[in-house]
Design a protein around this motif. Structure first.
Motif, mmCIF file in Angstrom:
data_model
loop_
_atom_site.group_PDB
_atom_site.id
_atom_site.type_symbol
_atom_site.label_atom_id
_atom_site.label_comp_id
_atom_site.label_asym_id
_atom_site.label_seq_id
_atom_site.Cartn_x
_atom_site.Cartn_y
_atom_site.Cartn_z
ATOM 1 N N LYS A 88 9.488 43.517 138.435
ATOM 2 C CA LYS A 88 10.280 44.263 139.410
ATOM 3 C C LYS A 88 11.550 43.524 139.828
ATOM 4 C CE LYS A 88 8.021 46.453 142.734
ATOM 5 N NZ LYS A 88 7.031 46.711 143.813
ATOM 6 N N THR A 115 16.723 46.771 137.375
ATOM 7 C CA THR A 115 16.736 47.310 136.018
ATOM 8 C C THR A 115 17.933 46.803 135.223
ATOM 9 O OG1 THR A 115 17.942 49.270 136.768
ATOM 10 C CG2 THR A 115 15.533 49.423 136.710
ATOM 11 N N GLU A 120 18.714 52.248 132.430
ATOM 12 C CA GLU A 120 17.274 51.999 132.266
ATOM 13 C C GLU A 120 16.497 52.650 133.395
ATOM 14 O OE1 GLU A 120 13.996 48.469 131.546
ATOM 15 O OE2 GLU A 120 15.640 48.091 132.937
ATOM 16 N N GLY A 121 17.065 52.623 134.603
ATOM 17 C CA GLY A 121 16.390 53.277 135.720
ATOM 18 C C GLY A 121 16.174 54.756 135.456
ATOM 19 N N LEU A 124 13.261 55.172 132.989
ATOM 20 C CA LEU A 124 11.965 54.900 133.612
ATOM 21 C C LEU A 124 11.538 56.039 134.531
ATOM 22 C CD1 LEU A 124 12.391 51.122 134.566
ATOM 23 C CD2 LEU A 124 11.210 52.071 132.576
ATOM 24 N N TYR A 270 19.306 49.143 139.837
ATOM 25 C CA TYR A 270 18.053 49.127 140.573
ATOM 26 C C TYR A 270 17.634 50.552 140.897
ATOM 27 C CZ TYR A 270 21.283 49.605 144.522
ATOM 28 O OH TYR A 270 22.275 50.034 145.363
ATOM 29 N N LYS A 295 8.395 49.602 132.668
ATOM 30 C CA LYS A 295 9.405 48.597 132.333
ATOM 31 C C LYS A 295 8.797 47.438 131.551
ATOM 32 C CE LYS A 295 12.818 45.520 134.457
ATOM 33 N NZ LYS A 295 13.886 45.786 133.476
ATOM 34 N N THR A 299 11.927 46.693 128.552
ATOM 35 C CA THR A 299 12.712 45.462 128.615
ATOM 36 C C THR A 299 11.928 44.279 129.178
ATOM 37 O OG1 THR A 299 13.592 46.137 130.766
ATOM 38 C CG2 THR A 299 14.905 46.684 128.827
ATOM 39 N N THR A 302 14.094 42.237 133.871
ATOM 40 C CA THR A 302 15.556 42.177 133.890
ATOM 41 C C THR A 302 15.991 40.714 133.879
ATOM 42 O OG1 THR A 302 15.677 44.271 135.069
ATOM 43 C CG2 THR A 302 17.592 42.831 135.231
#
Length: 436
Positions: A88, A115, A120-121, A124, A270, A295, A299, A302
Motif C-alpha cells: 500500500k 500506485t 494503475e489506480g 485496480l 494514489y 496490486k 506491480t 510502488t
C-alpha cells in the motif's frame, strides 16, 4: 536447416490490441517525433521550467531525515529505501496530511494505496469493482482515454453520459443512463468523472451541481470514481470542493496523481478507497486493502525511491502543495489567458460566424477545445504539422460512442506565451485553408 519464426495473428491476441483507441495515442507520440520543430498544443505535460535535477536530491535527503527523526535506525532506513516495501506504500501518512491541508479531504492513511501513476489506480479499481461481464462503467463523455482504455483491457463495458452545458455529467442524465443499463439486464457499477478542468474538454462542474451528482449516484447505487489531476490549476483560487470532500456516504473513490503537482517522472499516484468490504464470514476490510491484493499481483509495490522523493517534496512544503504550486498555477493561468486572447484576435466575431469556429473558455487547467469547419482527424493534424508547423489533438478518440469529429483539443501547459501567440497564428492559417 530452415528456421521458421513465430507469427502471431492479431486476431488471436486480446481484442484491445486492435482497438483504434490504443492506436490514437501511439500515433500522437509518433507524429510529435516526426515534426520536432512544430509548435505543439498536443501534450498535457507540465512545463519543464519548474524542474531542477538538484531538487531531487534535496527531496530525497528531506525524506531520509524524516525517517531518522522518527527513530528509524540506519539499517531500517536502508530497508525502507532499497527493499520491496509494503504494497500500500510508505508515504500514505504524508499524502493524507496533504489532502487535509489542500482539499479539506480527511482520509485515514490506511484508506490509501500508493500506485504507479493514477493509471494503475484506474486498473485496480475497475478490476475490483467490475466482477462480471454484466457490470458496466458509466463515463462522462467526452472522456479521458486512460479510463476507457483501461476498461477495454479488462473487458469492462462502458456507457457514456454526455457532459452538460455547464460541465460534468448532468444528474438526470446519470439517472437515465443507469436505468437504461439496468433495463438491458446489466448492472451499472460506477461513474467515472473528472469534475475540475477535465481532460480533454477543460470543463468543470459547477459547485452547486456536485451534491446533486452525488445524490443521483446514491439513488442509482453507483460508486463515483473521481479523478482529480487538474484541480489545483484554477485561474483564480476559489471554494471548489472535490466530490470526495463532499462525500458523506463513502461512495466516492478518489484517484490522485503527483504528475502535475510534483513531476510526472516519479510515476506516483494514489487511490483513496475508504469503503467497507464485508466478507462472507462477517469480517470487514477497507476497499484499499482489497486493492492492495490486486496490486500485489501486478506491480507488487510502488517504487520506494519515487515515494521517498515525493514524500520529501511534501515535507519541504509543509504538506501543502497548493502553496508549492503557486508559481506553476500563475504560469498556466497566464498561458490559458494568452490562448483565449489569441483565439479572439485571430478569429474576430464576423470570421468566426463565417467559418463556424468557436471555443470554450475554461476557468483553469491545461485544455481548451476548438470547434472547426472540417474533420479534425489524424490526417488533418499531420497536414497541419507538415504545412503549418503546429500540432494539436483530435477530439474524436475521447468520445466512447462517437462524436467530436470537428473538434480539437489545445493544451497550453508546455508552451510559453510567445509560442502560444505564434502557434495560434499558424493554426488560424490552417483552419482557413482547411475550410476552403
Amino acid at each position: 536447416m530452415t528456421t521458421t519464426t513465430t507469427t502471431l495473428p492479431l486476431g488471436e491476441l486480446h481484442a484491445s490490441l486492435a482497438d483504434p483507441l490504443l492506436d490514437a495515442m501511439t500515433f500522437l507520440n509518433e507524429v510529435t517525433e516526426r515534426y520536432p520543430d512544430a509548435l505543439s498544443f498536443a501534450p498535457g505535460r507540465p512545463h519543464e521550467g519548474f524542474f531542477e535535477p538538484e531538487d531531487v536530491h534535496g527531496h530525497l535527503d528531506a525524506y531520509l531525515a524524516h525517517l531518522a527523526e522518527r527513530g528509524l535506525s540506519g539499517s531500517a532506513v536502508r530497508t525502507a529505501l532499497f527493499q520491496y516495501g509494503p504494497t500500500k506504500g510508505i508515504i500514505a501518512d504524508l499524502v493524507a496530511r496533504t489532502l487535509a491541508n489542500d482539499e479539506g479531504l480527511h482520509a485515514a492513511p490506511e484508506s490509501l494505496v500508493l500506485t504507479v501513476g493514477a493509471q494503475e489506480g484506474m486498473l485496480l479499481v475497475l478490476r475490483a469493482l467490475c466482477a462480471t461481464p454484466e457490470d458496466v462503467l458509466l463515463v462522462s463523455s467526452p472522456c479521458y482515454v486512460g479510463v476507457t482504455g483501461a476498461a477495454r483491457l479488462l473487458d469492462v463495458a462502458t456507457v457514456p453520459v454526455p457532459e452538460g452545458p455547464d460541465g460534468g455529467p448532468d444528474p438526470q442524465a446519470v439517472r437515465a443512463a443507469a436505468r437504461a443499463v439496468r433495463a438491458a439486464g446489466r448492472r451499472p457499477r460506477a461513474l467515472y468523472v473528472v469534475p475540475d478542468f477535465a481532460n480533454p474538454s477543460g470543463t468543470s462542474m459547477p459547485v452547486e451541481a456536485r451534491a446533486g451528482l452525488l445524490d443521483a449516484a446514491a439513488e442509482e447505487a453507483l460508486l463515483v470514481i473521481e479523478d482529480n489531476p487538474y484541480g489545483f490549476f484554477a485561474r483564480e483560487a476559489g471554494d471548489r470542493p472535490t466530490l470526495k470532500a463532499l462525500d458523506r456516504r463513502r461512495q466516492v473513490i478518489y484517484l490522485g496523481s503527483f504528475a502535475k503537482t510534483c513531476f510526472p517522472g516519479a510515476r506516483l499516484g494514489y487511490v483513496v478507497a475508504d469503503q467497507q468490504v464485508l466478507a462472507p464470514d462477517g469480517r470487514t476490510t477497507l476497499l484499499a486493502d482489497e486493492l492492495a491484493k490486486l496490486k500485489s499481483m501486478t506491480t507488487v509495490n510502488t517504487p520506494a525511491l519515487s515515494q521517498a522523493v515525493i514524500g520529501g517534496m511534501l515535507l519541504r512544503h509543509g504538506c501543502r502543495l497548493r502553496d508549492a504550486n503557486a508559481p506553476a498555477r500563475a504560469h498556466y493561468a497566464a498561458n490559458l489567458a494568452a490562448l483565449l486572447r489569441e483565439l479572439e484576435r485571430h478569429f474576430p466575431p464576423a470570421e468566426r460566424a463565417r467559418l463556424g469556429v468557436s471555443w470554450n473558455e475554461p476557468e483553469g487547467g491545461f485544455f481548451a477545445v476548438l470547434q472547426v469547419p472540417f474533420t479534425a482527424d489524424e490526417a488533418a493534424m499531420e497536414r497541419c504539422a507538415r504545412e503549418h508547423g503546429v500540432l494539436w489533438t483530435p477530439m474524436a478518440p475521447f468520445y466512447p460512442a462517437g462524436g467530436g469529429e470537428r473538434r480539437l483539443r489545445l493544451s497550453i501547459s508546455a508552451l510559453s506565451e510567445r509560442q502560444i501567440g505564434t502557434g495560434v497564428a499558424r493554426l488560424a492559417d490552417f483552419v482557413r485553408a482547411a475550410a476552403g
